[in-house]
Scaffold this motif. Sequence first.
Motif, PDB file in Angstrom:
ATOM      1  N   HIS A   4     -11.279  -4.805   1.714  1.00 56.73           N
ATOM      2  CA  HIS A   4     -10.355  -4.346   2.765  1.00 56.73           C
ATOM      3  C   HIS A   4     -11.252  -3.865   3.889  1.00 56.73           C
TER       4      HIS A   4
ATOM      5  N   ARG B 212     -14.608  -3.981  -5.555  1.00 54.52           N
ATOM      6  CA  ARG B 212     -14.466  -3.942  -4.105  1.00 54.52           C
ATOM      7  C   ARG B 212     -15.849  -4.137  -3.476  1.00 54.52           C
TER       8      ARG B 212
ATOM      9  N   GLU C 209      -2.959  -7.298   1.021  1.00 51.92           N
ATOM     10  CA  GLU C 209      -2.349  -5.966   0.961  1.00 51.92           C
ATOM     11  C   GLU C 209      -1.658  -5.687   2.285  1.00 51.92           C
ATOM     12  N   THR C 210      -0.578  -4.959   2.205  1.00 51.54           N
ATOM     13  CA  THR C 210       0.101  -4.582   3.436  1.00 51.54           C
ATOM     14  C   THR C 210       0.830  -3.269   3.243  1.00 51.54           C
ATOM     15  N   GLY C 211       0.612  -2.389   4.215  1.00 53.31           N
ATOM     16  CA  GLY C 211       1.326  -1.122   4.194  1.00 53.31           C
ATOM     17  C   GLY C 211       2.265  -1.100   5.376  1.00 53.31           C
ATOM     18  N   ARG C 212       1.697  -0.783   6.513  1.00 56.78           N
ATOM     19  CA  ARG C 212       2.485  -0.550   7.732  1.00 56.78           C
ATOM     20  C   ARG C 212       3.363  -1.731   8.145  1.00 56.78           C
TER      21      ARG C 212
ATOM     22  N   HIS D 293     -12.307  -7.747  -4.241  1.00 54.37           N
ATOM     23  CA  HIS D 293     -11.434  -7.073  -3.272  1.00 54.37           C
ATOM     24  C   HIS D 293     -12.261  -6.683  -2.047  1.00 54.37           C
TER      25      HIS D 293
ATOM     26  N   TYR E  79       2.571   6.060   7.525  1.00 56.18           N
ATOM     27  CA  TYR E  79       1.613   7.127   7.859  1.00 56.18           C
ATOM     28  C   TYR E  79       2.297   8.188   8.721  1.00 56.18           C
TER      29      TYR E  79
ATOM     30  N   SER F 256      -7.780  -2.278   9.184  1.00 52.22           N
ATOM     31  CA  SER F 256      -6.329  -2.199   9.339  1.00 52.22           C
ATOM     32  C   SER F 256      -5.982  -2.507  10.782  1.00 52.22           C
ATOM     33  N   GLN F 257      -4.725  -2.843  11.014  1.00 53.30           N
ATOM     34  CA  GLN F 257      -4.199  -2.880  12.389  1.00 53.30           C
ATOM     35  C   GLN F 257      -4.952  -3.839  13.318  1.00 53.30           C
TER      36      GLN F 257
ATOM     37  N   ASP G 181      -0.415  -1.797  -4.227  1.00 51.07           N
ATOM     38  CA  ASP G 181      -1.796  -1.433  -3.886  1.00 51.07           C
ATOM     39  C   ASP G 181      -1.830   0.080  -3.999  1.00 51.07           C
TER      40      ASP G 181
ATOM     41  N   SER H 288      -5.859  -5.600   3.760  1.00 52.76           N
ATOM     42  CA  SER H 288      -4.873  -5.668   4.835  1.00 52.76           C
ATOM     43  C   SER H 288      -5.533  -6.186   6.106  1.00 52.76           C
TER      44      SER H 288
ATOM     45  N   SER I 100       0.857  -1.190   0.000  1.00 51.51           N
ATOM     46  CA  SER I 100       0.000   0.000   0.000  1.00 51.51           C
ATOM     47  C   SER I 100       0.889   1.235   0.000  1.00 51.51           C
TER      48      SER I 100
ATOM     49  N   LYS J  68       0.456   4.274  -0.193  1.00 51.91           N
ATOM     50  CA  LYS J  68       0.079   5.501   0.512  1.00 51.91           C
ATOM     51  C   LYS J  68       0.712   5.637   1.889  1.00 51.91           C
TER      52      LYS J  68
END
Length: 405
Positions: free
Chosen positions: A178, A133, A259-262, A176, A376, A181-182, A65, A218, A44, A46
């Motif tokens: 999502h 989505r 998906e994975t960001g953090r 999709h 972030y 998160s977290q 992503d 995520s 991700s 962003k």
Amino acid sequence: MFNKNLALNEAKTRSSFYMYEQAQILENIEKLKTAFPKVGFLYSLKCNPNPKVLDTIFAEGIGGDAASLAEVMMSIERNVPMKEIQYSAPAKSMSDIENAIKVSTINADSVSEVERIAEIAAKNEMVAEIGVRINPNFTFNGEGIVSSKFGVDQDVFFEMLPIWAKMPNIKIVGIHVHSKSQELDYMKIYSYYERMFKLAMATQTALGYDLEFMNMGSGIGVNYAENDAAVDVATLGEKLMDLMAAYETMLPSMKVYIETGRYLVCKAGTYVTTVLDKKVSAGKTYVLLANTLNGFIRPSITRLVATYTDEPKVNSEPLFTSLDAFTYLPLVETAETETVNLVGNLCTAIDIIAANINVPVLNVGDALAINNAGAYAAVLSPMQFSTQVKPAELFISVDGEVFEY
Ligand SMILES: *Cc1c(COP(=O)(O)O)cnc(C)c1O
């Protein structure tokens, strides 16, 4: 992996900066790849689109992503294949779709967006292979739909499928979701995965042809606070592999994406700020730091939330995670401590990151490190407010080379 000596050295000439450690990012990627051998990961962008961070992640075969057209383009520039760039955003302009349709996989976020994609695909004399989505009839906590601005409600999705099937210029190839998160509880994430597989099965049956992908979004969280237990990704991965094996013959063409960001970058980043001034007022000591609220807003928001409530009820990601999400580490040698307020240099009283905190004595010129600053963080900085100098972003490669962006 935080390199304290490097931080101290950089703090001699910079008042605030981010440090991203490539070795930590690579270790995080390796952890996921080992735990989920047959899953495709999408980063991700962003949460941290620093060019060196992107180079590192995409060189490891992770897809993108993308939450905007610009993020689609950043992925393309790094040779991410079209099928591995999924463009998901709750609203896209006609021009976003026109520019993305031939170079990425668009996840349509509404009934009206599917129609606009079909219209643009017809103009281009092509069949756009897209995902949709879905806002599903379940959450991480169990059954039941929650109203959302994201995606198409599950019941509407199934009502629309026969209509979409008749449109000559689009083909639904994936789904999709999502949802959250977290999340730190791997069993909650796993229950969600189980429901996702049932949803994919129902979608494929309704379509009458093989689904090509399921993007589960995520959810895998980061242990921000010192007392948080990290997500047991090894067990989660094992359980998911069993689930995939159970569905393998029924969903033979379906690639599973997470998906994975953090998870990849949060702990690879540290924010370093320096003491610009110090004063005492009515018995309280103030340590004034460079670019706190404006350079790294999340700690200030934590403090703001703490003044209103002990237990926030609203999901406020990615601005707020928990009251104890950050650790403040003065980079000083002294063992002597004092109770201070850590505040910033902006002309607003809410520019405060900690009140009545006991820390080693900080003097003008000293540096203070804040952890969990890889995701972030720089991207959420409101640097336009009062036109201060933006914190530098330093990327430290595995062999110790420092790059600045
Ligand atoms: C932001 C976002 C993510 C990343 O979430 P993390 O908690 O950082 O892993 C994943 N998918 C979508 C659709 C998002 O908007």
